[in-house]
Structures are given as structure tokens and as C-alpha cells.
Design a protein around this motif. Sequence first.
Motif, PDB file in Angstrom:
ATOM      1  N   UNK A   1     107.815  32.808  12.607  1.00 15.22           N
ATOM      2  CA  UNK A   1     107.952  33.643  13.801  1.00 15.22           C
ATOM      3  C   UNK A   1     108.987  34.730  13.635  1.00 15.22           C
ATOM      4  N   UNK A   2     108.705  35.880  14.246  1.00 19.93           N
ATOM      5  CA  UNK A   2     109.639  37.000  14.281  1.00 19.93           C
ATOM      6  C   UNK A   2     109.809  37.437  15.730  1.00 19.93           C
ATOM      7  N   UNK A   3     111.022  37.778  16.113  1.00 23.65           N
ATOM      8  CA  UNK A   3     111.272  38.231  17.476  1.00 23.65           C
ATOM      9  C   UNK A   3     112.756  38.297  17.746  1.00 23.65           C
ATOM     10  N   UNK A   4     113.103  38.760  18.925  1.00 22.64           N
ATOM     11  CA  UNK A   4     114.501  38.810  19.336  1.00 22.64           C
ATOM     12  C   UNK A   4     114.781  37.569  20.175  1.00 22.64           C
ATOM     13  N   UNK A   5     115.246  36.526  19.522  1.00 19.93           N
ATOM     14  CA  UNK A   5     115.346  35.233  20.187  1.00 19.93           C
ATOM     15  C   UNK A   5     116.635  35.056  20.987  1.00 19.93           C
ATOM     16  N   UNK A   6     117.610  35.947  20.788  1.00 16.89           N
ATOM     17  CA  UNK A   6     118.846  35.849  21.573  1.00 16.89           C
ATOM     18  C   UNK A   6     119.092  37.075  22.447  1.00 16.89           C
TER      19      UNK A   6
ATOM     20  N   UNK B   1     128.132  30.224  12.136  1.00 17.73           N
ATOM     21  CA  UNK B   1     128.140  30.183  13.597  1.00 17.73           C
ATOM     22  C   UNK B   1     129.126  31.203  14.125  1.00 17.73           C
ATOM     23  N   UNK B   2     128.651  32.127  14.915  1.00 22.10           N
ATOM     24  CA  UNK B   2     129.478  33.104  15.609  1.00 22.10           C
ATOM     25  C   UNK B   2     129.081  33.106  17.061  1.00 22.10           C
ATOM     26  N   UNK B   3     129.976  33.597  17.889  1.00 17.79           N
ATOM     27  CA  UNK B   3     129.659  33.752  19.317  1.00 17.79           C
ATOM     28  C   UNK B   3     128.705  34.903  19.491  1.00 17.79           C
ATOM     29  N   UNK B   4     127.718  34.689  20.319  1.00 16.20           N
ATOM     30  CA  UNK B   4     126.793  35.776  20.641  1.00 16.20           C
ATOM     31  C   UNK B   4     126.680  35.873  22.136  1.00 16.20           C
ATOM     32  N   UNK B   5     126.130  36.963  22.552  1.00 20.11           N
ATOM     33  CA  UNK B   5     125.996  37.191  23.999  1.00 20.11           C
ATOM     34  C   UNK B   5     124.591  37.658  24.295  1.00 20.11           C
ATOM     35  N   UNK B   6     124.007  37.152  25.323  1.00 22.31           N
ATOM     36  CA  UNK B   6     122.613  37.462  25.662  1.00 22.31           C
ATOM     37  C   UNK B   6     122.555  38.338  26.889  1.00 22.31           C
ATOM     38  N   UNK B   7     121.886  39.448  26.738  1.00 26.92           N
ATOM     39  CA  UNK B   7     121.636  40.333  27.876  1.00 26.92           C
ATOM     40  C   UNK B   7     120.173  40.218  28.237  1.00 26.92           C
TER      41      UNK B   7
ATOM     42  N   UNK C   1     116.754  31.145  24.952  1.00 28.33           N
ATOM     43  CA  UNK C   1     117.850  31.827  25.637  1.00 28.33           C
ATOM     44  C   UNK C   1     119.065  31.808  24.722  1.00 28.33           C
ATOM     45  N   UNK C   2     119.552  32.997  24.376  1.00 28.35           N
ATOM     46  CA  UNK C   2     120.727  33.133  23.519  1.00 28.35           C
ATOM     47  C   UNK C   2     120.533  32.424  22.176  1.00 28.35           C
ATOM     48  N   UNK C   3     119.303  32.457  21.665  1.00 28.52           N
ATOM     49  CA  UNK C   3     119.028  31.899  20.348  1.00 28.52           C
ATOM     50  C   UNK C   3     118.811  30.400  20.324  1.00 28.52           C
ATOM     51  N   UNK C   4     118.801  29.766  21.503  1.00 30.16           N
ATOM     52  CA  UNK C   4     118.579  28.322  21.582  1.00 30.16           C
ATOM     53  C   UNK C   4     117.420  28.034  22.537  1.00 30.16           C
ATOM     54  N   UNK C   5     116.896  26.812  22.459  1.00 31.75           N
ATOM     55  CA  UNK C   5     115.795  26.411  23.319  1.00 31.75           C
ATOM     56  C   UNK C   5     116.359  26.063  24.693  1.00 31.75           C
ATOM     57  N   UNK C   6     116.014  26.848  25.698  1.00 30.89           N
ATOM     58  CA  UNK C   6     116.488  26.593  27.059  1.00 30.89           C
ATOM     59  C   UNK C   6     115.613  25.570  27.762  1.00 30.89           C
TER      60      UNK C   6
END
Length: 691
Positions: A493-498, A21-27, A571-576
Amino acid sequence: MKHARVKDISKVLSVCLFFVFFATYSWAEDLEPPELTSFSLNSRIVDVTDTSQTVEVFIGLKDPSGVETPLVSASGVDNEGSTGFAAVSLHSGSIEDGVWRAVISVSAGSPSGQWKVTIFPVSDLAFNSWGRFGPGDEYDASFAVISNTTDDTPPKLQEFSLSSSSVNVFDSSANLTVRMRVIDTGTGVETPKVTARSIDGDASAGFANVSLLSGNKNDGIWQAVLTIPKNSQEGLWEVVLFPLNDEAGNTTGFGPGEEFNSNFEVISQNDDKTPPELISFAVDKRVANVTQGVDSITVIMHLRDLESGLDTPLLSASSLINDATSGFASVSLIDGDIYDGTWQAIITLPKKITGGPWRINLFPLSDLSQNSWETFGPGEGYDDRFTVIRSASNQDVNADGKSDLLWRSFARGWNFLWTMDGTSAAKASPINVVQEYTWTMDGLGDYDGDGRSDIFWRDSESGMNFVYLMNGASIKNRYVLNFVTAETWQIVGNGDFNGDGVGDVMWRNVERGDTWFYLMQNGRIEISKPSLWVTDLNFKVVATGDIDGDGDDDIIWRKLDTGLIYIWIMENGSIASKYSLRAVSPNWEIVGAGDLNGDETDDIIMRNQVDGRNWVYMMNSGQVLASSLINEVSDLSWQISNMGDYDGDGKVDFLWRNKAAGRNLVHLMDGTAVKSRGVLRPTDNNWQVAK
């Protein structure tokens, strides 16, 4: 890639779905203009009979990128009155969500009647702009002006003279003084605007320095001092008086008019009447990658104007998909001089700006004699196009802005790359040979953020996961990632999830139904995280794509027995959020998601496996905006085997494959229309295309 004791290693490491687990940031890309949330006036009536008055306007604006200071003015509805621009400041809140205060000054003696406040098209810091003036019909922008003085007469030019009939600019610039008497018995004249231009060429001077010498704005003598630059174009010039305006908004035409002599002679050795010449125009690269941060395009130009020398050129870039633009380029002279030199222009493109095709705009070139191009450049014969990559999942292996095709022959173990160029493969290149049939290309994504799609290999026997970091058909790095139990875990699945510009991987346990995500960075697993359990195994992940346009790819589920389409908004790798979209007959198969209409939001593509109809759900904010037939391909031997932007126009295209016959066709799409078709080389049914 297989080695001794691989099965033993698999048993030891089969539990490996690591929790990191690391901090990530979503743009998320901002493609929407600012939102007007409120609008009000502090007064609906102003009396300007004796003195000027102000009207305060309060404007609520909201935008995630931040709002640029709006421009506000007012004008008469039933008269010709107008104000200048208001003094605007942020009254409360922030530029992302705040209230702006605009103070409009209505001059004394302005015409009576109904007036209206106008908001000029508002822009945000991501270059999105209203396509209209505001505030719109839903807001009352009107106020009444009371004035006992009715001024409906424009100013009158009474006298006009030049200080000299000629100026000599051979050694230095020279001044020409214009004196004018202007009368306006009503509200008074505004400061005149004066310039000069050559009659038989394209040269011009800047605006004059104008001041009131004597009298007043109702009857006064005005002085305009024009500076004619050194070495300006020789010959006959004329003074141009811009339309005179009074404070009631009455105006004249251009002047001074035939009754006044406005001509003078410029003496110079320069008889330059020719605008600058573009000798060469080159771009350092044709693809800008803004998935993880800003990128830039460098333009090198050889420009020549031997007689007068050039003004510094202006360049910018604009999207061919929407209204997105770059700012002006940073331009400098890097070789030679202003008469014959090489100029460098660096165009900066912000992170996550609109992807797809872009154009470089060279503003009309001017020289120091004010000769100018009449059109934008660079013009025919020069390639001014480039592509912006903003997605980590576009299957672009060689970073040319176009999706490519990866093929594997399970009979021979051959792996090939077809680099696509519209309806044809520009090149078919071997990658390598992987003999073991248990290895499959289970994932495609840009796992290291270099703008090139990479390959996620999986061995269905041992559970080993292996990564190829690609540079075209060359493998720039390869390594074992980890082991995950082969019998129970599948990549679904493949994609940019975050939304960080790097491709990610989604797993599912096919026995229990729990899901898992690998959020990748620098080719490795940055975060390994469990997600929800979907214990009803009739639910399958059928596609991934950014169906709400926020920059994070979303998950599209299908309940195979009922046809229900279910959505996970990521959103940001989690289900919003998660919800049922709609139920569709199981005869309809979801074949993928992609942006069919170029609005930067992926759409859901379906094929009817009974009658051959092909359909699209045009998506907006995660909901179906429109439901449309694409076409009908009644021969069910043909299936959509891959989807990607093969021509780089920002819209998804289709690879049709008849596996039994080994035939492959490309349909280039423009919305629901097939704009072009192409036949690719055949591949027998031992070949599988990765997707």
C-alpha cells in the motif's frame, strides 16, 4: 542500480526494517461547518410597555477549527418588530467547544406578539459555514413580547431641505448639509441613513454623518452632513434617504419622495463617468501546494483610470468544489500610481484547505469618482483558475494539479512519463532506462512534500529499495533507501497514512502476515514502525484511500475466499479503528479507491469479473453512504488499470486498458456519469502502468 556483491549485502541487511520513532503531528482537513450542540433562552416573556428588556440566549457550538463569533437577532413572527444584533460573547468553554451568550435588547414599545430568535449562518475559522439560518426546527427559539403600546405606523418625513443647490469640489472635497424633520408618535424613529449619488453616472458618496439637532426621536430635526470627494463626477446628483425605521420595526420606502427637492449640482473639472480598466492580469503559478503548510498565489494586475484614479482593489479565491474560500488578498501598488499602475495581490491558502480547482475573484473595481464595475472580474480573456494540491498520493508528477501516468517497458527497460490533460496525454517524456527486469515501480507518492509524486523502486531479487525524487520527467535526486528481504516482504500500500502531506509506504510479510509502515519525510524514512499481524493470508490489501475524510489514507482489506471487505481507519500513522464493512461476492474485484463525487472522501470502486458491471460504494465517515452502478463494460479484456484525477476537477477518473490489444482509454468521471472519453496511444503488453 545493481552492483557487485549486491546479494551478499542483501543477506547482511535482510533484517533491515529499522525502528525509528519520532514525534509526528496529524492535520486533518475540516470540511464541516460548526455543530449546534445546545440552545436555550433565559426568558420566554418580556414586558416592554415602559422600558426596554433583554433576552439572554445561550448557544452551544462545536468545531475543530474554532467558531467565529455568531450573529444573533430577533424579529416578530406575527408582526413587523425586529431588534438589532445581539451583544455576543463566549460564556464558557472555548471557540472549539463552548457556549456563547447573546444578549438581545427588545426596545420599549415594541409590538406585542410572538417573536423568534434567529442565528445567522455560523462559520468556522476554516471558512465552512451553515447553509441556512438557525437554530432549526428542533429548537424552540420563540418568546413573547408584551406591550400595551401598539405601534403599527411607520415614521413620516415632515420636512426636508439642502444647505445648497451646488457644491464645488474642484480644489477640495465639500460638505452638503441635509436637514430633516421626522415624526413617529409611537416608539420613535431610528437614526436615518443618508447618502448621495450622481444621476447620470455611477458615482456616489459614502453615508452621511447623521445627528439629532433638536427635539427627540418622536418629533425631531435631524442633520446629515454629506462629504462629496474632491474631483467627484461633475453634473446633477441626488440625495438618497434610506427607508426610515422605528423601534417597533415599522418602515418606509426609499426617500425623500417627489414632494421634496433632493437634487444638487456638483461643480468639478471631472466629468469621469467611466469605471477603471483592467489592462492585464497574471498569476505567478497555477498550482498551490498545501500538503505541509500554507501556500500563496500572487496576482499581478495593470489597472488604469486616468481621470479619477483607483480605489485599492479587493481579491479573494474560492473553491469550485465546495464553499471553501480564502480571505481577502493582501493588495499593494508596486509600480506607477493610482491612475495607471501595477498592483500586486497575495492570496494566502491555509494548510489542508480543499484541494482541486479554484477561481480568483476580483471584486468590482471602483475609482475615486465612485464609478464601478457592475460585475466581478477579471472577466473573459483572463485565466483566473488555479489548482490546490492537498494530497500526497495523487500521482501528480509535474505538480499541475492533474494525475499523470508512469509507464515501464520490461522488454526494453524504458521508463516514460505521460503528463495528462483530461482525455489526452499532453506530453510523453522519457525518464531513463533501467534494464534489469527485476526492478519495478512499487510505490508512487510525494515522499519529500514538494507537491510532486515520486517513485519507490524495488528489486525483487536483492531486496534493495531505491527512491527517485521527481520534477516532471526529470530525476532531481536518486538514492538507495535500504534493503528489505525480497522473498518475504512486499509493498502492499501507498498513501499518506499520518496526514502530514507526505507519501508513506505499507509493507506486509507474505509468509507470516505481519504488517509494517514507513512514514516518510524529506524523501527518507522518518518513522519505521511495526503494525498488526494478519496471519490469515487470504486477507489482502486491495486499496488505500481516505474513506473517512479526515486527511489520513486508510487501508482496505479483502478476504479473497469469502469476499469480506475489512477496514483499517488510520490516524497519525496508526490504526485508530478496524471493522468489517460488508461481504461482497468474490466475483467483484476492488480495483481502487478515489473520490468519485468530489466530496473530499475517497470511494470504493469495484468491477464484476463475470458480467462486467462497475460499481461504487460512496463513502462517508468510513461507512457506505450510497451503493450505485457506474456502468457496464461487458468485454472483460478491458480492466481499470489506473485511477487518478486526470483533468484536475477534484474527481477521480479511470484509465481503461485492454492489455492483449495494447489499447488505452480514459473515462473522465462526474460521480457515476462518464462526462468525457478519450483514446490514448496504444502500448503493447510489455508495458506496465504504475499505480
